[in-house]
Design an enzyme around this catalytic site. Structure first.
Site, PDB file in Angstrom:
ATOM      1  CD  GLU A 112      -2.004   2.239   0.967  1.00  0.00           C
ATOM      2  OE1 GLU A 112      -1.635   2.741  -0.124  1.00  0.00           O
ATOM      3  OE2 GLU A 112      -2.228   2.913   1.968  1.00  0.00           O
ATOM      4  CD  GLU A 137       4.718  12.759   3.200  1.00  0.00           C
ATOM      5  OE1 GLU A 137       4.882  11.801   3.965  1.00  0.00           O
ATOM      6  OE2 GLU A 137       4.285  13.862   3.565  1.00  0.00           O
TER       7      GLU A 137
END
Lengths: 353, 353
Positions: free
Chosen positions: B188, B197
Site C-alpha cells: 500500500e 510521499e
C-alpha cells in the site's frame, strides 16, 4: 547554520519513541513540531522525540544566525499563510473582547500612543485608531508588514495614525517610538495552552523598554488552568479500537493498543472538544495569574517539570484519561473602575463550583 | 549533516512568498512540508517556498547520512504515530479491495512466497497468510517492525509463516528472501494524489531484485486523473471573506484577498471534499496507466512541469477555481480471468461521460 540545541536538564524517556537526554548533550533537530515534541537525533544516531522545553540554544558564534533562521521561518509562515489571520478574524468572541477592552481604556488611548505587537492584519491597531489614538505602532515582522498591512491601514483612512514597523519586536528602537513612550501596549500573543509558540516574552521585553510608568498592558493578566477529564469517546475511537477484531477484519491487534497508550495517546491532543460533562473535577488554576504589567520574562519561562505539583480531588466518578489544559486572559478596566472587567477564556466549565 | 539540496532546474517564483531558483543553486531547507512546498533559504538569506519537485540531493560525501536522516525521520513517524495505521484500517473500502485482490490470486499465493513492502500493522501480510502462503515477508523499517508487528503476527497464529524484516525495502538482501524469489509483491504505497510521499520507487526496486518472471504485483497499475472544478463554497470562505467588511468589524481588508489569491489559495488543498457537482468537465487521465510489473523508476519520477500538457474542454458553465487531482489503482485478475477485475479509486465522478 546548524540545528543543534543542547539539553538544559537531564531527561528520561517516558515512551519508547522518546530519547534519553543527558544534561548538556547536543542533538540535531530533524523536525520542529507544534505539539512541542521535536524530533531529534543524538550523536550515536538514535532518533526520537524530545520535549522542546528541555532544549536550549547552543551559545556558539553562529547563534544569531540560528535565531534569525528560526524567526525567518516563523515570520514567513505568518506572512504567507492567510489562514492564521482568517482564524483570528473569524473568532468573533476573541476580537470583540479586544475591541471592548480597548474601549474600556478609551480615555488613555484618545490622544495617546499605542503599540500593537504582532499586528497581523492590523485589526487591533485599527480598533485603537478608531478610538482616537494619536499614534499606533503596528509591529509586524512577517511579510504582511511590508505591503499588505500598510495598504490595509491606508484603505481604512488611518495612514496618518498607524505606523507599521516591519521588524521584530526585539528590533524596535527608541528612535522608532520616540521619547514619550507607549501608553497602551496591546497584543494577541497567546498560543495553545497559553505557552506553545507564545510570544509573551517578546511583549514583556517591549513593555520593559517602552511602556510609560502608568501605561496599560492588554491583556492585563493570564492564567493556566487544568482539570482531570473523562474522554470515553476519544478513548474508544483511538484505544479500544485496537482491541476489537470486528473492526480489524477479524485480526488481533492488541499490541497496537499498547503502542497507542505508550505513544500517541500520551501526546497533547490539540483539537478535541471538551465540555463540562467531561470534567471529573472543577478546573483549578495551576499557573498564574501573571500580571502582564509586572511579571518578568524569567518568571514565565517554563521550568523543570518537577517544580509543578498539582493535587486533584475528584468530584465525580468516571475514567480519568488525562487532563484538559486551558487558559484565560483578563482585560482589567482602568481605576477608578468605570465598567466591570472583561475577560476572555477557554474554560469548558462555565459555572465552576 | 546538512539540509542542502540544489535546484535541478531554473524556477521562477509565481507568488511573493516563493523563491527564484537558478539551476544548480544550493539552498538550505528550513522545513519540509507535506504539501510539497518546502521552506528554503538561499545563500543571500532570502527565505521562501520552493517546489520540492525542483530539488535534487547534493551528491556529496555526506549524502548517505542525509538520506538516512530523512529515512530515520520518516520511519520514526510510522513507528510512533498510531494514527496513520488507524486510518488505513478504518478505510474499509481500501482494505477490502486489497483483501479481495489477494483472494483473486489465491492460487498463486497458496504455497507461494509473498512480500509486503511497508507492512505497517501487518494487515496485508495476514490476509496473504490466511490464503495459505508458504512464506510472507513483511518488510517494515519503522519501530513497528521491531516488536509490535512480530507480536501481532504471533497472536494471530502466523508466526511460522510471516517473517518480519525490520529494515528498509532497499536493505532487503537475497539472503533474506532466498533464491526462489517472490510470487506476489503487495504494497500500500500510494500517497496523496498518488505521488506525494509515495514509496512507489522502493516497491519497484524490490520488484526488480526479487520478483519471479511470472510474479504478480498488487496493485497492478496506477493512473492519475484531473478535472477542472468549481469550488464556490471554498472560494467564498477563503477568498471572498476578505472583501466583506461585515465579517471584518467594518474594516476593508481587500489586500488580504489579493494575498490569499497569490499565496494560500494557490497551494494544494488536501482535505476539501469534491463531488460530481463540482466538476466542470469529466476527469481525464493525465498520467499513466503505469503497469507496476514493467514501469521503471525513471518513468515515474516527476519531470519538469513543462513536460505535462493537459487540454480541457469544459462541459458546463461555472467558475473554474482550480483542478481536482485524484488517482486510481487497479488489481488485475490472473489470466485466464476467473473473475472480473477489481479496482480502487478516488474518482468524485462515478459515471464519467
Amino acid at each position: 547554520m546548524g540545528d543543534l540545541p543542547y539539553a538544559k536538564w537531564e531527561y528520561q524517556a517516558q515512551r519508547d519513541c522518546e530519547l534519553d537526554l543527558a544534561a548538556g548533550e547536543i542533538l540535531t533537530v530533524l523536525e520542529r513540531r507544534s505539539s512541542g515534541w521535536w524530533i531529534g537525533q543524538l550523536a550515536n544516531g538514535d532518533v526520537g522525540e524530545v520535549p522542546r522545553t528541555f532544549l536550549g540554544d547552543v551559545p556558539a558564534s553562529g547563534e544569531d544566525d540560528e535565531v534569525h533562521a528560526q524567526d525567518d521561518e516563523y515570520f514567513h509562515e505568518y506572512g504567507c499563510n492567510t489562514n492564521v489571520h482568517h482564524q483570528m478574524l473569524k473568532d468573533i468572541p476573541r476580537c470583540t473582547a479586544y475591541r471592548d477592552a480597548l474601549r474600556l481604556h478609551a480615555d488613555k488611548i484618545r490622544g495617546g500612543i499605542v503599540m500593537d505587537v504582532g499586528a497581523g492584519t492590523g485589526i487591533l491597531s485599527l480598533f485603537a485608531a478608531q478610538l482616537g489614538a494619536k499614534r499606533v505602532f503596528a509591529v509586524e515582522a512577517s511579510d504582511l508588514g511590508e505591503a499588505v498591512l500598510p495598504e490595509v491601514v491606508q484603505r481604512n483612512g488611518f495612514g496618518a495614525v498607524v505606523e507599521v514597523l516591519h521588524k521584530r519586536a526585539e528590533d524596535v528602537t527608541a528612535a522608532d517610538v520616540g521619547r514619550a513612550g507607549v501608553d497602551v501596549l496591546v497584543s494577541e500573543w497567546m498560543g495553545t495552552a497559553l505557552v506553545f509558540e507564545s510570544m509573551a516574552s517578546s511583549v514583556l521585553r517591549v513593555r520593559d523598554r517602552f511602556l510609560k510608568p502608568d501605561g496599560v498592558v492588554l491583556p492585563s493578566s493570564a492564567s493556566i488552568y487544568a482539570a482531570p477529564v473523562d474522554v470515553s469517546a476519544l478513548w474508544a475511537e483511538r484505544v479500544e479500537f485496537w482491541a476489537n477484531p470486528k473492526d480489524l477484519f477479524g485480526f488481533d491487534m492488541v499490541p497496537m493498543l499498547q503502542l497507542e497508550l505508550e505513544s500517541s495517546f500520551r501526546q497533547p491532543v490539540l483539537s478535541h472538544p471538551i465540555n463540562e460533562s467531561n470534567l471529573l473535577a472543577a478546573p483549578e488554576r495551576v499557573c498564574g495569574p501573571f500580571d502582564m504589567r509586572t511579571v518578568t520574562v524569567e518568571e514565565i519561562e517554563v521550568r523543570e517539570p518537577s517544580e509543578h505539583h498539582w493535587e486533584v480531588t475528584f468530584e465525580k466518578g468516571g475514567n480519568c484519561h488525562g487532563c484538559v489544559v486551558f487558559f484565560d486572559v483578563a482585560f482589567d478596566a482602568p481605576n477608578p473602575n468605570p465598567n466591570p472587567d472583561l475577560n476572555a477564556n477557554s474554560n469548558p466549565n462555565p459555572n465552576p463550583n
